[in-house]
Design a protein around this motif. Structure first.
Motif, mmCIF file in Angstrom:
data_model
loop_
_atom_site.group_PDB
_atom_site.id
_atom_site.type_symbol
_atom_site.label_atom_id
_atom_site.label_comp_id
_atom_site.label_asym_id
_atom_site.label_seq_id
_atom_site.Cartn_x
_atom_site.Cartn_y
_atom_site.Cartn_z
ATOM 1 N N VAL A 241 0.907 -1.268 0.052
ATOM 2 C CA VAL A 241 0.068 -0.130 0.061
ATOM 3 C C VAL A 241 0.783 1.307 -0.068
ATOM 4 N N ALA A 242 2.054 1.228 0.703
ATOM 5 C CA ALA A 242 2.789 2.434 0.822
ATOM 6 C C ALA A 242 3.458 2.559 -0.644
ATOM 7 N N GLU A 243 3.733 1.560 -1.268
ATOM 8 C CA GLU A 243 4.495 1.518 -2.692
ATOM 9 C C GLU A 243 3.464 2.293 -3.690
ATOM 10 N N ILE A 244 2.382 2.008 -3.761
ATOM 11 C CA ILE A 244 1.422 2.362 -4.283
ATOM 12 C C ILE A 244 1.113 3.833 -4.143
ATOM 13 N N ARG A 245 0.866 3.985 -2.906
ATOM 14 C CA ARG A 245 0.602 5.372 -2.618
ATOM 15 C C ARG A 245 1.878 6.377 -3.002
ATOM 16 N N GLN A 246 2.978 6.086 -2.787
ATOM 17 C CA GLN A 246 4.078 6.593 -3.301
ATOM 18 C C GLN A 246 3.971 6.807 -4.897
ATOM 19 N N ALA A 247 3.758 5.825 -5.411
ATOM 20 C CA ALA A 247 3.669 5.907 -7.051
ATOM 21 C C ALA A 247 2.662 6.847 -7.517
ATOM 22 N N ILE A 248 1.483 6.790 -6.799
ATOM 23 C CA ILE A 248 0.430 7.627 -7.234
ATOM 24 C C ILE A 248 1.026 9.078 -6.972
ATOM 25 N N SER B 33 0.359 3.542 -13.034
ATOM 26 C CA SER B 33 -0.674 3.195 -14.003
ATOM 27 C C SER B 33 -1.447 2.046 -13.571
ATOM 28 N N ILE B 34 -2.688 2.251 -14.209
ATOM 29 C CA ILE B 34 -3.791 1.246 -14.029
ATOM 30 C C ILE B 34 -4.023 0.293 -15.408
ATOM 31 N N ASN B 35 -3.597 -1.065 -14.769
ATOM 32 C CA ASN B 35 -3.922 -2.096 -15.930
ATOM 33 C C ASN B 35 -5.195 -2.671 -16.115
ATOM 34 N N ALA B 36 -6.168 -2.054 -16.679
ATOM 35 C CA ALA B 36 -7.615 -2.230 -16.773
ATOM 36 C C ALA B 36 -7.761 -3.772 -17.172
ATOM 37 N N GLU B 37 -7.125 -4.054 -18.257
ATOM 38 C CA GLU B 37 -7.013 -5.615 -18.503
ATOM 39 C C GLU B 37 -6.962 -6.687 -17.495
ATOM 40 N N ALA B 38 -5.648 -6.340 -16.467
ATOM 41 C CA ALA B 38 -5.506 -7.585 -15.632
ATOM 42 C C ALA B 38 -6.740 -7.248 -14.706
ATOM 43 N N ILE B 39 -7.167 -6.011 -14.097
ATOM 44 C CA ILE B 39 -8.306 -6.094 -13.245
ATOM 45 C C ILE B 39 -9.381 -6.508 -13.791
ATOM 46 N N ALA B 40 -9.896 -6.485 -15.086
ATOM 47 C CA ALA B 40 -11.062 -7.309 -15.745
ATOM 48 C C ALA B 40 -10.810 -8.674 -15.656
ATOM 49 N N ASP B 41 -9.790 -9.286 -15.860
ATOM 50 C CA ASP B 41 -9.424 -10.650 -15.812
ATOM 51 C C ASP B 41 -9.600 -11.106 -14.309
#
Length: 93
Positions: free
Chosen positions: A56-63, A69-77
């Motif tokens: 969560v900390a890594e994602i927060r820092q990246a944001i 970046s959001i990978n919509a295809e992976a989320i949909a799968d």
């Protein structure tokens, strides 16, 4: 009136006896409990943390840095796989 008084007396004696004698436990050693697969999964999930705080900390820092970046295809799968699993578990029960 005599009948009512004797009934009340008997009930009072019964209550006193019930309170005075300890409850006996069942002595059956053959009692078994079987958990469903969902209950087993829930019990196993109690030992795992609800989320990875480091991730969560890594994602927060990246944001914050604008690098996430959001990978919509992976989320949909993953969403479809989760839905299939849910439907499959409901059909089995």
């Amino acid at each position: 009136m005599k009948i009512e008084q004797s009934t009340k007396l008997n009930n009072a004696q019964f209550v006193k006896e019930a309170r005075a004698t300890p409850a006996k436990k069942a002595e059956s050693a053959s009692d078994e409990v079987e958990l469903s697969s969902v209950a087993s999964q829930l019990a196993a999930s109690d030992s795992e943390p609800a989320f990875d705080a480091g991730r969560v900390a890594e994602i927060r820092q990246a944001i914050a840095e604008g690098k996430f970046s959001i990978n919509a295809e992976a989320i949909a799968d993953r969403l479809i796989a989760s839905a299939k699993e849910l439907v499959g578990s409901r059909q089995q029960s």
